[in-house]
Design an enzyme around this catalytic site. Sequence first.
Site, mmCIF file in Angstrom:
data_model
loop_
_atom_site.group_PDB
_atom_site.id
_atom_site.type_symbol
_atom_site.label_atom_id
_atom_site.label_comp_id
_atom_site.label_asym_id
_atom_site.label_seq_id
_atom_site.Cartn_x
_atom_site.Cartn_y
_atom_site.Cartn_z
ATOM 1 N N HIS A 181 7.122 2.952 2.680
ATOM 2 C CA HIS A 181 5.696 2.508 3.000
ATOM 3 C C HIS A 181 5.493 1.302 3.645
ATOM 4 O O HIS A 181 4.543 1.309 4.374
ATOM 5 C CB HIS A 181 4.955 2.588 1.723
ATOM 6 N N HIS A 222 8.623 0.587 -6.568
ATOM 7 C CA HIS A 222 9.468 0.080 -5.884
ATOM 8 C C HIS A 222 9.629 -1.266 -6.683
ATOM 9 O O HIS A 222 8.738 -1.783 -7.224
ATOM 10 C CB HIS A 222 9.303 -0.125 -4.616
ATOM 11 N N ASP A 226 12.723 -4.512 -2.990
ATOM 12 C CA ASP A 226 12.707 -3.259 -1.956
ATOM 13 C C ASP A 226 11.507 -3.713 -0.928
ATOM 14 O O ASP A 226 11.682 -3.440 0.233
ATOM 15 C CB ASP A 226 12.149 -1.901 -2.778
#
Length: 326
Positions: A181, A222, A226
């Site tokens: 994302h 996450h 990350d």
Amino acid sequence: MAIYLAREATKLWRKVTAETTVELQLLFEKWRLLLAGIVFQYIHGLAARGVHYLHRPGPLLQDLGFMALPELGQDKGYLSEILFTSIFVTFVLWSFHPFIYHSKRFYTVLLWRRVLAFLVASQFLRIVTFYSTQLPGPNYHCREGSKLATLPPPNNVLEVLLINFPRGVLFGCGDLIFSSHMIFTLVFVRTYHKYGSKRLIKLFAWLMAIIQSLLIIASRKHYSVDVVVAWYTVNLVVFFIDKNLPEMPDRTSGLSLLPVSTKDKDDRTKEELHKAEKDSKMKDELHKLLNGNTVDSTDRRQRGQMNGKHGEDMNHNLSDATPNGA
């Protein structure tokens, strides 16, 4: 009023038609690279699906972001997805605005060619990273006790190739470092920062990227690592790739419809030099006709210098021959 609307609709249609013609010409030239970038999106999804078979749930890792940000809960996990969808859709619509508005700053085909190059490079690094080490997923469906945390072995190859879209994408586990994302978000924001025209929207876009990062951690999709790794990796990837790609022509002036290739520039330079040489010869011939002779320009300059010298010598002799006081 009806006449005005009809006239504006006609102008808009002509604008869309002309822009579509130009973009289609570019698409016919660049379609291979664009297709390769689109195909790699499937490869990236396939890799994320494959690592899910290797995922093993376990206790959550100690995370500074989890300590600092309160957990949103499973019922509010959609907040990060809503923001991400808004960023995605807004960027896609903006990338096609030259078809409607007169502010032509880029070609849509060339813009997406750069965007896909950024995405492919970042996603390739992401695949290498999350296959190197599988971490226990922090998301709710990846934790111990969840039936979705571990996938049973596939029955056939087709089951893997279809990646169970879209459920397999939404409920994947194991593809953690680094956030996909954030790859899309940062690539879109950086691209608008360079080719966008509204300074306020640029600042707002970066603010949305920061909020997106916090929502991802707060929704436990996450780990903080990350998101942090995505921030410096994607920015570095975009910086170095953008530096080595040929710069897109600026269409703000609206002078050129298509980017001029190197061959066209060379041909244009040769034509200009040939025209300048031809004009110079015509001027010399015209000068000869006006003087009533066919002597070239070099001889004419030499004769002019000799005449000037003789004139000076004659004046000097006359001054010497004139008596003082005359």
